[in-house]
Design a protein around this motif. Structure first.
Motif, PDB file in Angstrom:
ATOM      1  N   UNK A 124     -31.925  56.804  13.117  1.00 28.26           N
ATOM      2  CA  UNK A 124     -32.823  57.497  14.046  1.00 28.26           C
ATOM      3  C   UNK A 124     -33.216  56.585  15.205  1.00 28.26           C
ATOM      4  N   UNK A 125     -33.571  55.358  14.909  1.00 26.62           N
ATOM      5  CA  UNK A 125     -33.974  54.425  15.964  1.00 26.62           C
ATOM      6  C   UNK A 125     -32.797  54.068  16.877  1.00 26.62           C
ATOM      7  N   UNK A 126     -31.603  53.945  16.321  1.00 25.50           N
ATOM      8  CA  UNK A 126     -30.427  53.691  17.161  1.00 25.50           C
ATOM      9  C   UNK A 126     -30.166  54.857  18.109  1.00 25.50           C
ATOM     10  N   UNK A 127     -30.326  56.089  17.607  1.00 25.14           N
ATOM     11  CA  UNK A 127     -30.159  57.273  18.467  1.00 25.14           C
ATOM     12  C   UNK A 127     -31.195  57.269  19.585  1.00 25.14           C
ATOM     13  N   UNK A 128     -32.445  56.964  19.241  1.00 27.94           N
ATOM     14  CA  UNK A 128     -33.508  56.934  20.248  1.00 27.94           C
ATOM     15  C   UNK A 128     -33.249  55.847  21.290  1.00 27.94           C
ATOM     16  N   UNK A 129     -32.760  54.697  20.858  1.00 29.06           N
ATOM     17  CA  UNK A 129     -32.451  53.614  21.806  1.00 29.06           C
ATOM     18  C   UNK A 129     -31.320  54.003  22.747  1.00 29.06           C
ATOM     19  N   UNK A 130     -30.292  54.681  22.230  1.00 28.32           N
ATOM     20  CA  UNK A 130     -29.191  55.132  23.091  1.00 28.32           C
ATOM     21  C   UNK A 130     -29.698  56.147  24.122  1.00 28.32           C
ATOM     22  N   UNK A 131     -30.540  57.056  23.679  1.00 29.30           N
ATOM     23  CA  UNK A 131     -31.103  58.054  24.589  1.00 29.30           C
ATOM     24  C   UNK A 131     -31.965  57.377  25.654  1.00 29.30           C
ATOM     25  N   UNK A 132     -32.781  56.416  25.241  1.00 26.02           N
ATOM     26  CA  UNK A 132     -33.630  55.685  26.187  1.00 26.02           C
ATOM     27  C   UNK A 132     -32.768  54.916  27.188  1.00 26.02           C
ATOM     28  N   UNK A 133     -31.696  54.301  26.722  1.00 32.53           N
ATOM     29  CA  UNK A 133     -30.795  53.556  27.612  1.00 32.53           C
ATOM     30  C   UNK A 133     -30.118  54.500  28.609  1.00 32.53           C
ATOM     31  N   UNK A 134     -29.698  55.674  28.123  1.00 33.07           N
ATOM     32  CA  UNK A 134     -29.071  56.650  29.010  1.00 33.07           C
ATOM     33  C   UNK A 134     -30.051  57.120  30.081  1.00 33.07           C
ATOM     34  N   UNK A 135     -31.290  57.380  29.683  1.00 28.25           N
ATOM     35  CA  UNK A 135     -32.305  57.813  30.646  1.00 28.25           C
ATOM     36  C   UNK A 135     -32.624  56.700  31.646  1.00 28.25           C
ATOM     37  N   UNK A 136     -32.641  55.456  31.182  1.00 27.22           N
ATOM     38  CA  UNK A 136     -32.906  54.323  32.078  1.00 27.22           C
ATOM     39  C   UNK A 136     -31.798  54.203  33.132  1.00 27.22           C
TER      40      UNK A 136
END
Length: 146
Positions: A124-136
């Motif tokens: 879950x945290x890896x998915x959230x980090x990927x999403x955050x990186x994509x948004x950044x």
């Protein structure tokens, strides 16, 4: 002569470091802690069988050290497709060791729950980090266009 790792040889200026996996980190921590449990369980089983014939003592130490080695080696395999399956198999072996030391059944079940939580939460945290990186990256691209 200094030997460089593959990652060091391939590095180029301006290269962005690949983010590490939280799932791997959490799972590795649980598996490493289980190696300590396996070590102390081996000592306890050996102590309970101290007056047994020598062959039993040898078997206890060989199996115990093999299980400890497997728990210590398992984190290296977590980047492979079968690594987590290997981790689950080790959870079963720890519970199965409860045949020799019944308290290991409860301890094994607790560590199995911890391993499940580490894998699930790490994903879950890896998915959230990927999403955050994509948004950044998307935000930075928008800021460049302004």
């Amino acid at each position: 002569m200094v030997r460089l790792t593959k990652a060091q040889r391939q590095w180029r200026p301006g290269q962005v470091k690949k983010p590490s996996s939280i799932k791997v980190m959490f799972s590795s921590t649980v598996l490493t802690l289980e190696a300590f449990v396996a070590f102390f369980a081996t000592l306890a089983i050996f102590g309970l069988n101290f007056n047994s014939p020598l062959i039993y003592k040898i078997i206890i130490w060989v199996l115990g050290l093999a299980l400890i080695g497997a728990f210590l080696a398992a984190p290296a395999f977590l980047r492979k497709p079968w690594g987590y399956t290997f981790g689950w198999a080790l959870q079963g072996l720890l519970i199965l060791a409860g045949v020799a030391l019944p308290s290991l059944i409860f301890i094994g079940l607790c560590f199995t729950a911890a391993y499940w939580y580490a894998v699930r939460t790490g994903e879950r945290l890896d998915r959230e980090n990927k999403e955050r990186e994509r948004e950044q990256l998307e935000w930075e691209k928008q800021q460049k266009n302004l």
